[in-house]
Design a protein around this motif. Structure first.
Motif, PDB file in Angstrom:
ATOM      1  N   MET A  36       0.825  -1.204   0.000  1.00 42.36           N
ATOM      2  CA  MET A  36       0.000   0.000   0.000  1.00 42.36           C
ATOM      3  C   MET A  36       0.865   1.262   0.000  1.00 42.36           C
ATOM      4  SD  MET A  36      -3.227  -0.871   2.499  1.00 42.36           S
ATOM      5  CE  MET A  36      -3.897   0.757   2.207  1.00 42.36           C
ATOM      6  N   ALA A  37       1.935   1.257   0.780  1.00 44.29           N
ATOM      7  CA  ALA A  37       2.818   2.428   0.858  1.00 44.29           C
ATOM      8  C   ALA A  37       3.487   2.688  -0.486  1.00 44.29           C
ATOM      9  CB  ALA A  37       3.862   2.230   1.949  1.00 44.29           C
ATOM     10  N   GLN A  38       3.935   1.639  -1.148  1.00 42.23           N
ATOM     11  CA  GLN A  38       4.569   1.805  -2.458  1.00 42.23           C
ATOM     12  C   GLN A  38       3.569   2.319  -3.480  1.00 42.23           C
ATOM     13  OE1 GLN A  38       6.159  -2.169  -2.919  1.00 42.23           O
ATOM     14  NE2 GLN A  38       8.212  -1.527  -2.296  1.00 42.23           N
ATOM     15  N   ARG A  39       2.344   1.832  -3.405  1.00 45.61           N
ATOM     16  CA  ARG A  39       1.311   2.306  -4.331  1.00 45.61           C
ATOM     17  C   ARG A  39       0.994   3.773  -4.075  1.00 45.61           C
ATOM     18  NH1 ARG A  39      -3.920  -1.315  -4.512  1.00 45.61           N
ATOM     19  NH2 ARG A  39      -2.262  -2.796  -5.097  1.00 45.61           N
ATOM     20  N   ALA A  40       0.944   4.153  -2.805  1.00 45.45           N
ATOM     21  CA  ALA A  40       0.682   5.554  -2.480  1.00 45.45           C
ATOM     22  C   ALA A  40       1.817   6.443  -2.966  1.00 45.45           C
ATOM     23  CB  ALA A  40       0.488   5.707  -0.973  1.00 45.45           C
ATOM     24  N   ALA A  41       3.062   6.016  -2.767  1.00 44.01           N
ATOM     25  CA  ALA A  41       4.203   6.826  -3.185  1.00 44.01           C
ATOM     26  C   ALA A  41       4.291   6.941  -4.699  1.00 44.01           C
ATOM     27  CB  ALA A  41       5.499   6.239  -2.627  1.00 44.01           C
ATOM     28  N   ASN A  42       3.746   5.964  -5.416  1.00 41.52           N
ATOM     29  CA  ASN A  42       3.757   6.035  -6.875  1.00 41.52           C
ATOM     30  C   ASN A  42       2.869   7.158  -7.408  1.00 41.52           C
ATOM     31  OD1 ASN A  42       5.616   4.020  -7.513  1.00 41.52           O
ATOM     32  ND2 ASN A  42       4.075   2.401  -7.374  1.00 41.52           N
ATOM     33  N   LEU A  43       2.021   7.716  -6.544  1.00 40.61           N
ATOM     34  CA  LEU A  43       1.198   8.852  -6.956  1.00 40.61           C
ATOM     35  C   LEU A  43       2.018  10.138  -7.031  1.00 40.61           C
ATOM     36  CD1 LEU A  43      -1.976   8.188  -4.755  1.00 40.61           C
ATOM     37  CD2 LEU A  43      -1.652   7.639  -7.175  1.00 40.61           C
ATOM     38  N   PHE A  44       3.196  10.139  -6.420  1.00 40.27           N
ATOM     39  CA  PHE A  44       4.045  11.325  -6.453  1.00 40.27           C
ATOM     40  C   PHE A  44       4.754  11.437  -7.794  1.00 40.27           C
ATOM     41  CE2 PHE A  44       4.521  10.592  -1.680  1.00 40.27           C
ATOM     42  CZ  PHE A  44       3.641  11.606  -1.339  1.00 40.27           C
ATOM     43  N   PRO A  56      27.521  19.881   4.966  1.00 36.86           N
ATOM     44  CA  PRO A  56      26.897  18.607   5.345  1.00 36.86           C
ATOM     45  C   PRO A  56      26.601  17.751   4.117  1.00 36.86           C
ATOM     46  CG  PRO A  56      25.333  20.411   5.577  1.00 36.86           C
ATOM     47  CD  PRO A  56      26.657  21.036   5.284  1.00 36.86           C
ATOM     48  N   ILE A  57      26.961  16.478   4.203  1.00 35.58           N
ATOM     49  CA  ILE A  57      26.738  15.542   3.106  1.00 35.58           C
ATOM     50  C   ILE A  57      25.751  14.479   3.575  1.00 35.58           C
ATOM     51  CG2 ILE A  57      27.793  13.879   1.548  1.00 35.58           C
ATOM     52  CD1 ILE A  57      28.691  16.716   1.025  1.00 35.58           C
ATOM     53  N   SER A  58      24.681  14.306   2.827  1.00 35.09           N
ATOM     54  CA  SER A  58      23.665  13.316   3.161  1.00 35.09           C
ATOM     55  C   SER A  58      23.247  12.589   1.897  1.00 35.09           C
ATOM     56  CB  SER A  58      22.432  13.973   3.799  1.00 35.09           C
ATOM     57  OG  SER A  58      22.769  14.691   4.953  1.00 35.09           O
ATOM     58  N   CYS A  59      22.669  11.424   2.065  1.00 36.10           N
ATOM     59  CA  CYS A  59      22.068  10.709   0.943  1.00 36.10           C
ATOM     60  C   CYS A  59      20.783  10.070   1.440  1.00 36.10           C
ATOM     61  CB  CYS A  59      23.015   9.674   0.356  1.00 36.10           C
ATOM     62  SG  CYS A  59      23.607   8.427   1.521  1.00 36.10           S
ATOM     63  N   ILE A  60      19.886   9.809   0.507  1.00 33.93           N
ATOM     64  CA  ILE A  60      18.570   9.322   0.891  1.00 33.93           C
ATOM     65  C   ILE A  60      18.107   8.241  -0.076  1.00 33.93           C
ATOM     66  CG2 ILE A  60      17.265  11.031  -0.433  1.00 33.93           C
ATOM     67  CD1 ILE A  60      15.442  11.253   2.105  1.00 33.93           C
ATOM     68  N   ASN A  61      17.364   7.295   0.443  1.00 31.34           N
ATOM     69  CA  ASN A  61      16.892   6.163  -0.350  1.00 31.34           C
ATOM     70  C   ASN A  61      15.757   6.599  -1.265  1.00 31.34           C
ATOM     71  OD1 ASN A  61      16.226   3.653  -1.344  1.00 31.34           O
ATOM     72  ND2 ASN A  61      16.088   2.664   0.656  1.00 31.34           N
ATOM     73  N   ALA A  62      15.879   6.270  -2.559  1.00 29.54           N
ATOM     74  CA  ALA A  62      14.851   6.631  -3.530  1.00 29.54           C
ATOM     75  C   ALA A  62      13.775   5.561  -3.681  1.00 29.54           C
ATOM     76  CB  ALA A  62      15.497   6.900  -4.891  1.00 29.54           C
ATOM     77  N   ASN A  63      13.887   4.454  -2.924  1.00 27.97           N
ATOM     78  CA  ASN A  63      12.845   3.432  -2.943  1.00 27.97           C
ATOM     79  C   ASN A  63      11.512   4.040  -2.536  1.00 27.97           C
ATOM     80  OD1 ASN A  63      11.161   1.303  -1.313  1.00 27.97           O
ATOM     81  ND2 ASN A  63      12.496   0.102  -2.639  1.00 27.97           N
ATOM     82  N   GLU A 106       8.067  12.760 -10.001  1.00 26.15           N
ATOM     83  CA  GLU A 106       9.499  12.744  -9.686  1.00 26.15           C
ATOM     84  C   GLU A 106       9.903  14.022  -8.967  1.00 26.15           C
ATOM     85  OE1 GLU A 106      11.671  10.327  -9.904  1.00 26.15           O
ATOM     86  OE2 GLU A 106      10.075   9.005 -10.615  1.00 26.15           O
ATOM     87  N   LYS A 107       9.311  15.137  -9.361  1.00 22.77           N
ATOM     88  CA  LYS A 107       9.615  16.414  -8.717  1.00 22.77           C
ATOM     89  C   LYS A 107       9.203  16.391  -7.248  1.00 22.77           C
ATOM     90  CE  LYS A 107       8.824  21.399  -9.111  1.00 22.77           C
ATOM     91  NZ  LYS A 107       8.151  22.472  -9.904  1.00 22.77           N
ATOM     92  N   GLU A 108       8.036  15.804  -6.972  1.00 19.11           N
ATOM     93  CA  GLU A 108       7.560  15.727  -5.597  1.00 19.11           C
ATOM     94  C   GLU A 108       8.423  14.775  -4.778  1.00 19.11           C
ATOM     95  OE1 GLU A 108       4.908  16.652  -2.361  1.00 19.11           O
ATOM     96  OE2 GLU A 108       5.569  17.621  -4.217  1.00 19.11           O
ATOM     97  N   CYS A 109       8.883  13.689  -5.394  1.00 20.53           N
ATOM     98  CA  CYS A 109       9.785  12.768  -4.691  1.00 20.53           C
ATOM     99  C   CYS A 109      11.074  13.478  -4.299  1.00 20.53           C
ATOM    100  CB  CYS A 109      10.097  11.556  -5.563  1.00 20.53           C
ATOM    101  SG  CYS A 109       8.733  10.377  -5.709  1.00 20.53           S
ATOM    102  N   GLU A 110      11.605  14.294  -5.197  1.00 18.14           N
ATOM    103  CA  GLU A 110      12.819  15.039  -4.884  1.00 18.14           C
ATOM    104  C   GLU A 110      12.570  16.017  -3.744  1.00 18.14           C
ATOM    105  OE1 GLU A 110      15.942  14.609  -5.956  1.00 18.14           O
ATOM    106  OE2 GLU A 110      15.116  12.831  -6.940  1.00 18.14           O
ATOM    107  N   ARG A 111      11.378  16.632  -3.738  1.00 17.73           N
ATOM    108  CA  ARG A 111      11.054  17.572  -2.653  1.00 17.73           C
ATOM    109  C   ARG A 111      10.987  16.839  -1.311  1.00 17.73           C
ATOM    110  NH1 ARG A 111       7.398  19.074   0.624  1.00 17.73           N
ATOM    111  NH2 ARG A 111       5.970  17.427  -0.057  1.00 17.73           N
TER     112      ARG A 111
END
Length: 240
Positions: free
Chosen positions: A95-103, A131-138, A105-110
């Protein structure tokens, strides 16, 4: 989607979400996980990078020797993980993956930028280094970071381990509410010409229309379409 999350939350599922932080100095080894479970990296904070060649080379070497799919970036000061535990784990992930698929690419980056900003705002101020950070795009990580942002005021996030006090289905509802509120925002209604405020007004004789038209187009590009009154190409042009 909102109705689906509401229905699952109404069943009072045996599902919990915890936030875990692993550091170079401390990796919990005595934590017992309920089954089934799923752990996913949400973001990593590498540290502050100064301007020296040694620091840049050290980061480069860590990147070259990292298994990003399995463990992320080597040498990070903190790695933040989301931990789902309970029987509905697999169902919530879908369900979470399906919900995130509504975003988009621009919104995912935000959302990713917002999650990093949320984390770094809790760090002590420093005058040196970037500061250097990275984040999971899954998409599951995107959704969890999104809902954690909306729970930040009432649920602690930046502890070595913090268990979110509501089930993930219910927590997702506040994130969905934020999505719906954003989607319902409408552009302001057009104003009547006698109440609109302009930054520039053009007045010109008819024989100078081609020259003034070029000037008007330049002004609109710089100031915005609604900032120029008397555009030669429109019916609102004033002539003398």
């Amino acid at each position: 989607m909102q109705k689906a999350f509401e229905e699952e939350a109404g069943k009072f599922p045996d599902l919990s979400l915890s936030i875990l932080y692993f550091s170079q100095e401390k990796i919990p080894t005595d934590r017992l996980f309920r089954k089934p479970n799923h752990q996913i990296m949400l973001l990593q904070y590498y540290g502050q990078l100064d301007d020296t060649d040694d620091a840049a080379m050290h980061l480069y070497n860590n990147m070259q020797t990292s298994n990003f799919a399995m463990a992320g970036l080597r040498g990070c000061q903190f790695s933040c993980y989301g931990l789902l535990e309970g029987e509905p784990t697999a169902h919530f992930i879908r369900m979470a993956q399906r919900a995130a698929n509504l975003f988009s690419e621009k919104e995912c980056e935000r959302i990713k930028t917002q999650a990093i900003a949320d984390f770094t705002s809790n760090l002590p101020p420093s005058t040196t280094g970037k500061p250097i950070s990275c984040i999971n795009a899954n998409r599951l990580a995107i959704w969890l970071n999104h809902l954690l942002h909306h729970l930040a005021r009432t649920h602690p996030r930046y502890l070595m381990e913090a268990k979110v006090g509501v089930d993930p289905y219910a927590a997702s509802l506040s994130a969905i509410d934020a999505m719906l509120a954003k989607a319902k925002r409408k552009a302001p209604a057009p104003q009547a010409i006698d109440t609109r405020r302009y930054r520039v007004a053009l007045s010109f004789p008819g024989e100078h229309r081609p020259f003034v038209c070029a000037i008007a187009e330049h002004l609109k590009n710089e100031l915005g379409n609604d900032s120029v009154f008397g555009t030669p190409s429109s019916n609102a042009a004033t002539q003398q």
